[in-house]
Scaffold this motif. Structure first.
Motif, short mmCIF file in Angstrom:
data_model
loop_
_atom_site.label_atom_id
_atom_site.label_comp_id
_atom_site.label_asym_id
_atom_site.label_seq_id
_atom_site.Cartn_x
_atom_site.Cartn_y
_atom_site.Cartn_z
N ARG A 130 0.84 -1.20 0.00
CA ARG A 130 0.00 0.00 0.00
C ARG A 130 0.87 1.25 0.00
N HIS A 131 0.36 2.29 -0.62
CA HIS A 131 1.11 3.55 -0.74
C HIS A 131 0.37 4.63 0.05
N PRO A 132 0.81 4.90 1.27
CA PRO A 132 0.08 5.85 2.14
C PRO A 132 -0.22 7.21 1.51
N PRO A 133 0.72 7.82 0.77
CA PRO A 133 0.38 9.12 0.16
C PRO A 133 -0.79 9.01 -0.82
N TRP A 134 -0.85 7.91 -1.57
CA TRP A 134 -1.95 7.72 -2.50
C TRP A 134 -3.27 7.54 -1.74
N MET A 135 -3.24 6.74 -0.68
CA MET A 135 -4.44 6.52 0.10
C MET A 135 -4.91 7.82 0.75
N ALA A 136 -3.96 8.64 1.20
CA ALA A 136 -4.33 9.93 1.80
C ALA A 136 -4.97 10.84 0.77
N ARG A 137 -4.46 10.79 -0.44
CA ARG A 137 -5.05 11.61 -1.52
C ARG A 137 -6.46 11.14 -1.83
N VAL A 138 -6.67 9.84 -1.94
CA VAL A 138 -8.01 9.32 -2.23
C VAL A 138 -8.97 9.68 -1.11
N ARG A 139 -8.51 9.57 0.13
CA ARG A 139 -9.35 9.92 1.27
C ARG A 139 -9.73 11.40 1.23
N GLN A 140 -8.77 12.24 0.88
CA GLN A 140 -9.05 13.67 0.80
C GLN A 140 -10.10 13.96 -0.28
N GLN A 141 -10.00 13.25 -1.40
CA GLN A 141 -10.98 13.43 -2.48
C GLN A 141 -12.38 12.97 -2.03
N GLY A 142 -12.43 11.85 -1.33
CA GLY A 142 -13.71 11.36 -0.83
C GLY A 142 -14.32 12.32 0.17
N THR A 143 -13.50 12.83 1.07
CA THR A 143 -13.98 13.81 2.05
C THR A 143 -14.49 15.06 1.36
N ALA A 144 -13.78 15.53 0.36
CA ALA A 144 -14.20 16.73 -0.38
C ALA A 144 -15.55 16.49 -1.07
N ALA A 145 -15.72 15.30 -1.63
CA ALA A 145 -16.98 15.00 -2.31
C ALA A 145 -18.15 15.01 -1.33
N PHE A 146 -17.97 14.36 -0.18
CA PHE A 146 -19.06 14.30 0.79
C PHE A 146 -19.31 15.65 1.46
N THR A 147 -18.25 16.42 1.67
CA THR A 147 -18.42 17.75 2.25
C THR A 147 -19.19 18.65 1.28
N SER A 148 -18.85 18.59 0.01
CA SER A 148 -19.56 19.38 -1.00
C SER A 148 -21.01 18.91 -1.13
N LEU A 149 -21.21 17.60 -1.04
CA LEU A 149 -22.56 17.05 -1.13
C LEU A 149 -23.41 17.51 0.05
N GLU A 150 -22.82 17.55 1.21
CA GLU A 150 -23.54 18.03 2.41
C GLU A 150 -24.10 19.42 2.19
N ARG A 151 -23.35 20.28 1.51
CA ARG A 151 -23.80 21.65 1.27
C ARG A 151 -24.96 21.72 0.29
N GLU A 152 -25.13 20.66 -0.51
CA GLU A 152 -26.19 20.64 -1.51
C GLU A 152 -27.53 20.17 -0.95
N ILE A 153 -27.52 19.59 0.24
CA ILE A 153 -28.74 19.09 0.83
C ILE A 153 -29.52 20.26 1.42
N GLY A 154 -30.77 20.40 1.00
CA GLY A 154 -31.59 21.51 1.48
C GLY A 154 -32.41 21.11 2.68
N VAL A 155 -33.71 21.32 2.60
CA VAL A 155 -34.61 20.98 3.69
C VAL A 155 -34.68 19.46 3.84
N THR A 156 -34.47 18.97 5.04
CA THR A 156 -34.54 17.53 5.24
C THR A 156 -36.00 17.08 5.29
N GLY A 157 -36.21 15.79 5.05
CA GLY A 157 -37.57 15.26 5.06
C GLY A 157 -38.29 15.42 3.75
N GLN A 158 -37.55 15.73 2.68
CA GLN A 158 -38.16 15.80 1.35
C GLN A 158 -37.08 15.49 0.32
#
Length: 204
Positions: free
Chosen positions: A120-148
């Motif tokens: 395993r290559h830790p720098p690569w895994m850290a990069r992939v994790r950062q990309q995943g975190t960025a995707a979910f963080t950006s997605l969180e901002r797109e969620i509007g009113v919950t329950g619909q």
């Protein structure tokens, strides 16, 4: 119509949930790409889940391409995306973020379960994790009113994909899909998972 692949794959599940939503019947064949590689290879030499075999015997693959086929050929009467250009653009952005988060989650899972630790290559895994975190963080901002739904009164491909992806990531990579950091995503997914089309193809 035959859908091949396990429901623990978010890609398989988003196709299955969409088929349920639009009312298209299908036979599900839960073949594992890991445990039943040879069997899957006989169905589709590429061994890619999901695979769908049409009523004409054509073998299709890749969830996005299969969903495009469903929308065009099987259920053109059921709108799966918003009508307005502004909403459609936002829909595609949300879809892209969800799929990116899914891709990075899967990459991390494969690195940790399929690759020997010494290779395993830790720098690569850290990069992939950062990309995943960025995707979910950006997605969180797109969620509007919950329950619909994300676009009000109508379920879309983005709704299905966001719920399926977050449910998968939370189960498989909870340190990446942190509910305390993404409360709207968590609330939205709990709401969406009550919908019959998603309940009909629960992750196994």
């Amino acid at each position: 119509m035959r859908l091949i692949g396990m429901m623990n794959s978010p890609y398989v599940r988003r196709v299955a949930a969409t088929l349920h939503h639009v009312g298209v019947g299908f036979d599900h064949d839960p073949v594992s790409v890991f445990r039943e590689y040879d069997r899957f290879e006989r169905i589709n030499p590429v061994v890619k889940a999901p695979t769908m075999i049409t009523d004409d015997g054509v073998v299709l693959m890749d969830s996005t391409l299969i969903l495009g086929y469903i929308e065009r050929e099987l259920a053109p009467h059921v709108p799966l995306t918003p009508d307005s250009r502004v909403d459609y653009e936002r829909h595609q952005r949300i879809l892209g973020l969800a799929l990116a988060g899914c891709e990075k989650t899967v990459q991390l899972i494969y690195e940790q379960t399929q690759r020997p630790e010494e290779r395993r290559h830790p720098p690569w895994m850290a990069r992939v994790r950062q990309q995943g975190t960025a995707a979910f963080t950006s997605l969180e901002r797109e969620i509007g009113v919950t329950g619909q739904w994300l676009f009000g009164d109508r379920l879309t491909l983005a709704d299905i994909t966001v719920a399926v992806v977050w449910d998968f990531a939370l189960a498989m990579m909870p340190d990446l899909a942190d509910e305390t950091q993404h409360p709207k995503l968590a609330d939205f997914t709990r709401f969406a998972e009550q919908y019959p089309a998603l309940r009909a193809c629960a992750r196994t």
